[in-house]
Each structure stands twice: as C-alpha cells, then as structure tokens.
Design an enzyme around this catalytic site. Structure first.
Site, short mmCIF file in Angstrom:
data_model
loop_
_atom_site.label_atom_id
_atom_site.label_comp_id
_atom_site.label_asym_id
_atom_site.label_seq_id
_atom_site.Cartn_x
_atom_site.Cartn_y
_atom_site.Cartn_z
N LYS A 83 0.86 -1.18 0.00
CA LYS A 83 0.00 0.00 0.00
C LYS A 83 0.90 1.24 0.00
O LYS A 83 1.44 1.63 1.03
CB LYS A 83 -0.90 0.01 1.24
CG LYS A 83 -2.08 0.95 1.06
CD LYS A 83 -2.55 1.63 2.32
CE LYS A 83 -1.77 2.85 2.69
NZ LYS A 83 -1.71 3.94 1.71
N CYS A 110 13.24 12.24 6.68
CA CYS A 110 13.17 11.95 8.11
C CYS A 110 14.51 12.28 8.75
O CYS A 110 14.59 12.54 9.94
CB CYS A 110 12.80 10.49 8.33
SG CYS A 110 13.81 9.41 7.34
P1 NAD Z 1 2.19 9.01 7.01
O1 NAD Z 1 2.33 8.37 8.33
O2 NAD Z 1 1.19 10.08 6.86
O3 NAD Z 1 1.87 7.91 5.90
C1 NAD Z 1 2.68 6.79 5.70
C2 NAD Z 1 1.85 5.68 5.09
O4 NAD Z 1 0.89 5.24 6.06
C3 NAD Z 1 1.06 6.10 3.86
O5 NAD Z 1 1.10 5.05 2.92
C4 NAD Z 1 -0.34 6.28 4.42
O6 NAD Z 1 -1.34 6.11 3.46
C5 NAD Z 1 -0.38 5.17 5.44
N1 NAD Z 1 -1.44 5.28 6.47
C6 NAD Z 1 -2.08 6.38 6.92
N2 NAD Z 1 -2.99 6.04 7.86
C7 NAD Z 1 -2.92 4.70 8.03
C8 NAD Z 1 -3.57 3.76 8.87
N3 NAD Z 1 -4.50 4.12 9.74
N4 NAD Z 1 -3.23 2.45 8.75
C9 NAD Z 1 -2.28 2.06 7.90
N5 NAD Z 1 -1.62 2.90 7.07
C10 NAD Z 1 -1.93 4.21 7.13
O7 NAD Z 1 3.67 9.54 6.62
P2 NAD Z 1 4.12 10.33 5.32
O8 NAD Z 1 3.60 11.73 5.40
O9 NAD Z 1 3.84 9.55 4.10
O10 NAD Z 1 5.71 10.35 5.50
C11 NAD Z 1 6.39 11.29 6.26
C12 NAD Z 1 6.77 10.72 7.60
O11 NAD Z 1 7.54 9.55 7.40
C13 NAD Z 1 7.66 11.64 8.42
O12 NAD Z 1 7.24 11.59 9.76
C14 NAD Z 1 9.05 11.04 8.25
O13 NAD Z 1 9.95 11.35 9.29
C15 NAD Z 1 8.73 9.58 8.19
N6 NAD Z 1 9.80 8.81 7.54
C16 NAD Z 1 10.60 8.02 8.30
C17 NAD Z 1 11.63 7.31 7.72
C18 NAD Z 1 12.54 6.42 8.53
O14 NAD Z 1 13.27 5.64 7.93
N7 NAD Z 1 12.52 6.49 9.85
C19 NAD Z 1 11.83 7.41 6.35
C20 NAD Z 1 10.98 8.21 5.59
C21 NAD Z 1 9.96 8.91 6.20
#
Ligand code: NAD
Length: 515
Positions: free
Chosen positions: A205, A320
């Site tokens: 997803k 991130c």
């Molecule tokens: P997000 O949490 O909004 O979304 C991530 C994914 O989760 C998307 O595919 C989204 O559709 C899905 N999602 C949303 N609600 C959900 C639910 N209830 N159940 C299951 N899936 C759900 O994050 P984003 O805006 O896409 O990404 C940015 C964030 O990611 C920042 O906080 C960043 O720091 C973090 N990030 C972390 C790393 C790492 O390696 N630690 C790497 C990249 C990004």
C-alpha cells in the site's frame, strides 16, 4: 558469479550526456502522464471506479496518473491471493528469489533517468535528489539479494558427537508494506523486496500522493519474473484499507515507514490478537525524526554552516533525516548562524524540472499549510532570520527558513515539521549542546561538527541517535554503508540497508538429528 556489492554511483549532471539523458527521461514520463493504473491482485489487473489522482506538487494542474483504489473487499481478495502464493513462494530457492531482485535492479538501471524524472514530476524532487532516490532503490535490491544469499543456509550452531544441529531462517507469511511519499521509490521498493526475497508474500500500500512510481515498480517486478500473487498492489486510504489489513488475522507482519502518529497507531492495533489469529504480529516501524547538527567551538565553521544548510533544505527538508535543529556552542553561534543565513539566501526554489533550482515544492496543500503554521509559531518563539513565506498559487513552494534563538523546549525545537525550516539554539558549552540534542522524543540522525577528538568521543557515546555523523551533514545514508534507522520514537530500532535487516522478516528454526 555474484560480484561484491557496491553502491550505485550518483549521476554527474555537469556532463552534457547525463543532462540529455535526464531530459529524455522527462520526455518519456510526459508521454505517459495522466494514464490509469490498475490494482494487481494475484497477477490479475483490476480497475476500480474510485481512483487516487496523483498530481505534480510543482504544478497543481498536472495529473501524473490515476490509480485504482482498493476497498476492503479488494483488500480481502489480495490477502487471499498472498496467502495462497505463500504456500509456493516460501519453497522457492533463495537463489531464485535473489535473481528476481538482481534482474529488477538491472531493468531499473536501464531506465534510471526515466524513474528519476517520474520522481521529479510526482514528488517534486530536484534532479540530484531524484537520482539519489532511484540509486537507493537499486542499492536495496542489490544489497538485500546478496544478504539473502548469505543467509540461505542458515547460520552455524554447535553440535555434539553423533548430533547434527542446524539453525535456518524461514519466512513469516503475508506482510503488509505501508510506505511514505518522501522516498517514494527507494523506501517503497526497499521494504517490499526485503520482505519478498526472504520468502514472504506481500500487499503493497503506497502513499496516496505518490502511487504512480509504485505502479511502475510493480510492473518491473513482474518483468523480472516474480510469480503472480507474491506482490499484490493495493493502493487505498490509510484509514480504510490500512486499518483493515493491519487488523487482519492472516497478516503476519507489517513493515511501515511514515509518521509517528500512524506508526504508533499501527503498533497498537497490530498488538491485538484477533479472532482466528494464531500468531503475534511483528511490526517493523520506521518513523519520524527531529534531527540535530551540533557545532562545537573548535570546528570548521564553514563546513558547519554548509552542512546545516544542505541537510536542512535539500528536498525542502522533507527527509526523516533532515536537519531541523542546529545547536551551537555560544562562542561561535553568531558566526555560524550568519553564514548559514548568507548561504540560505543564495538558494533558489522553483519547479524541479529546471535543473538550476536548488529545491522544489513541498508535497501537497496539507504539508504547505502545516509548514506555514509552524513558521508562524517560530516567529513568536524565536527570531525569523530568512525565508518565512510560501506561495501555493501554482505549486506548494516554501522558502528555506531559519528561525534563531530558540529555547531548547520550544515547539519548533521539539515537533517534526517536515519542511524547509531549521531552528537554531545556543548552548553554553559542548556538554550542554549534547544534552539539548538528546532532549526530544526521537533519535533518528544527528551530526557533530568538531575538531576536538575528546568531544567527538563523548558524542559517539552519549548522542543517542541511530545514525550519527561527524564533520558532515546528517542526511544521505547509503545502503550497505550506513545502515539506517532510529531510536526511541523514531521507530523499532531496525536498520534498513544493514546486515541484520532481513532477519526481521524471518523466523529461526532449529533442527536437531541424532546420528
Ligand atoms: P504518514 O504516516 O502520513 O503515511 C505513511 C503511510 O501510512 C502512507 O502510505 C499512508 O497512506 C499510510 N497510512 C495512513 N494512515 C494509516 C492507517 N490508519 N493504517 C495504515 N496505514 C496508514 O507519513 P508520510 O507523510 O507519508 O511520510 C512522512 C513521515 O515519514 C515523516 O514523519 C518522516 O519522518 C517519516 N519517515 C521516516 C523514515 C525512517 O526511515 N525512519 C523514512 C521516511 C519517512
């Protein structure tokens, strides 16, 4: 014979031929803009009425593609397909699974600039950032394929006379891969192939703002010979499909990368044992960061300012690992701050298709609004030095922004903004700088600029982050060289691109025979 792993080199865009290749990539992508993409379930392509529309964040009018959207019924169908495919895929030899990754990497390498150009269009990545994202996707495939070959015969354990003990890794089952938009290729593909090469089957997803690159990746995996049902493509709403799949009793593990808010929700939901479930689910969660560059008084101050500016503002701070806090020892605070402001004033923001722009837009209207709100908070909490405004008339552009003189516990120093905003704070000495650096809930990346070896060693021990860098910026981990992942609220302490990452997708089985 498998060659030793080396990371994919970055493209030198000062070379005319590379520039031309990238522009050709952009043309290729332009030719398929606005197309429809289907779900892929058990190898079957399914088109739905309801679509996720992916837009270019630099040009809101431009549609990148229209991607079919799974609902619960289709998610259930995909779960059944993955469950069934697992019965055969788990028995496929590790070498064969690795070959699929090697071939996929070769296909992507051939189409490298097309993929990068798609990232420029769909995620607003400048050329060099898009190129690095594609290179990382290739690296994950090359690296994890080799890691699987190392693990395929298990690891040695002791045996006594007349006894043969073995310790093998076997796959877990069906995994749910939930990926973010900020590394829409590398993280999406990396987390997917890690699960697949270890013998699991998956439901992918992708993030709703960047589903087209994921659809293209699924096509590559098919072309590389991945059997039907191993990788099922189910874009959809996080709340609807995400929750359903996380809760599903046949889900064996979830590999999530994204925000702390969604990650903790998944962690909590996955811990509940639902009707018909016969295991405890495993969760790999990589979450947010509030990453700090510490500058000592004995340091190359030009390097410090350059590192802060580059780590804070490349890809508009939407990593991130991005530097969102600079903690500087008071003796050199003004000097580093002023130089960082000077450097920031030189940065150009605009459409990333133009190679001369340093950075492009932020991902969407929500992100734009959130960042502008944080800048307003920053103006109250500290001193606005540069930037501080945005323009969302054609795309979502925010000027690189520095806010100075913040208290260590200010909101700008504590909360993840995920945009081109960096907070500066003064420390009275190096010890206090490390204390401030450790004062968030997160622990992802950090950097220390110092020429004092004693202080460097102190930071090595006490600066509690998963990825700590000395005398450089805090972004840009390379697969296989700097395994990546954070502590505390940055995730489950896993390390993508590291030697022990694949094991998270498997379970150890002990067998013992008497001779
Ligand atoms: P997000 O949490 O909004 O979304 C991530 C994914 O989760 C998307 O595919 C989204 O559709 C899905 N999602 C949303 N609600 C959900 C639910 N209830 N159940 C299951 N899936 C759900 O994050 P984003 O805006 O896409 O990404 C940015 C964030 O990611 C920042 O906080 C960043 O720091 C973090 N990030 C972390 C790393 C790492 O390696 N630690 C790497 C990249 C990004």
């Amino acid at each position: 014979m498998v060659q030793t792993y080396k990371h994919e080199p970055f493209t030198d865009f000062s070379q005319e031929t590379n520039k031309t290749d990238y522009l050709t990539g952009l043309k290729t992508v332009k030719a398929y803009l606005g197309q429809d993409y289907d779900l892929v379930i058990g190898g079957e392509r399914i088109s739905t009425e309801d679509k996720i529309i992916s837009y270019n964040p630099a040009n809101k009018e431009e549609v990148i593609g229209r991607v079919s959207k799974a609902d619960r019924e289709l998610a259930e169908k995909a779960m059944k397909a993955a469950d069934e495919a697992f019965t055969t895929w788990k028995k496929v030899k590790a070498e064969v699974r690795a070959d699929v990754l090697f071939k996929a990497a070769a296909i992507i390498r051939r189409r490298k600039h097309e993929f990068s150009a798609l990232l420029t269009k769909e995620a607003g990545k400048p050329w060099n950032e898009a190129d690095a994202d594609t290179a990382e996707a290739i690296d994950f495939m090359e690296f994890y394929a080799r890691q699987m070959l190392l693990l395929k015969d298990g690891v040695p354990v002791q045996s006594r006379p007349n006894e043969d003990n073995r310790y093998d890794y076997i796959p877990l089952g069906v995994g749910i891969i939930i990926s973010p938009w900020n590394f829409p290729f590398a993280i999406m593909a990396g987390t997917t192939v890690a699960a697949i090469v270890t013998g699991n089957t998956v439901l992918l997803k992708p993030a709703s703002t960047t589903p087209v690159v994921a659809a293209k990746f699924v096509e590559v995996m098919e072309e590389a010979g991945l059997p039907k049902g191993v990788l099922n493509f189910v874009p959809g709403s996080g709340a609807e499909v995400g929750d359903y799949l996380v809760d599903h009793p046949r889900t064996r593990f979830v590999s999530f990368t994204g925000s702390r808010e969604v990650g903790t929700r998944i962690f909590e939901r996955a811990s509940k044992v639902n009707e018909g479930q016969i295991w405890l689910k495993r969760v790999i969660a990589e979450m947010g960061g509030k990453d700090t560059i510490v500058v000592d008084k004995e340091a190359d101050l030009e390097l410090a300012a350059q590192s802060i500016v580059k780590s804070a503002f490349s890809f508009s701070g939407q990593k991130c690992s991005a530097c969102s806090r600079a903690v500087i020892v008071e003796d050199v605070y003004d000097q580093v701050l002023n130089r960082a402001v000077e450097l920031t004033k030189e940065l150009t923001v605009g459409n990333p298709e133009d190679k001369n722009n340093f950075t492009g837009p932020v991902i969407d209207q929500n992100a734009f609004k959130k960042i502008i709100e944080y800048i307003e908070i920053g103006k109250e909490e500290g001193r606005l030095m540069v930037g501080g405004e945005g323009d969302d008339s054609t795309g979502y552009f925010v000027k690189p922004t520095i806010i100075a003189d913040l208290e260590p516990k200010a909101r700008l120093m504590q909360e993840e903004i995920f945009g081109p905003v960096v907070a500066f704070s003064k420390a009275k000495d190096f010890d206090q700088a490390i204390e401030i650096a450790n004062n968030t809930d997160y622990g992802l990346t950090g950097a220390v600029i110092t020429s004092n070896r004693t202080n460097m060693e102190k930071a090595r021990e006490d600066f509690h982050v998963g990825n700590l860098y000395f005398n450089r910026g805090c972004t840009g981990a390379i697969v296989g060289y700097q395994p990546f992942g954070g502590f505390n609220m940055s995730g489950t302490d896993s390390k993508a691109g590291g030697p022990d990452y694949l094991v998270l997708h498997m379970q150890g089985k002990t067998t013992s025979e008497m001779y």
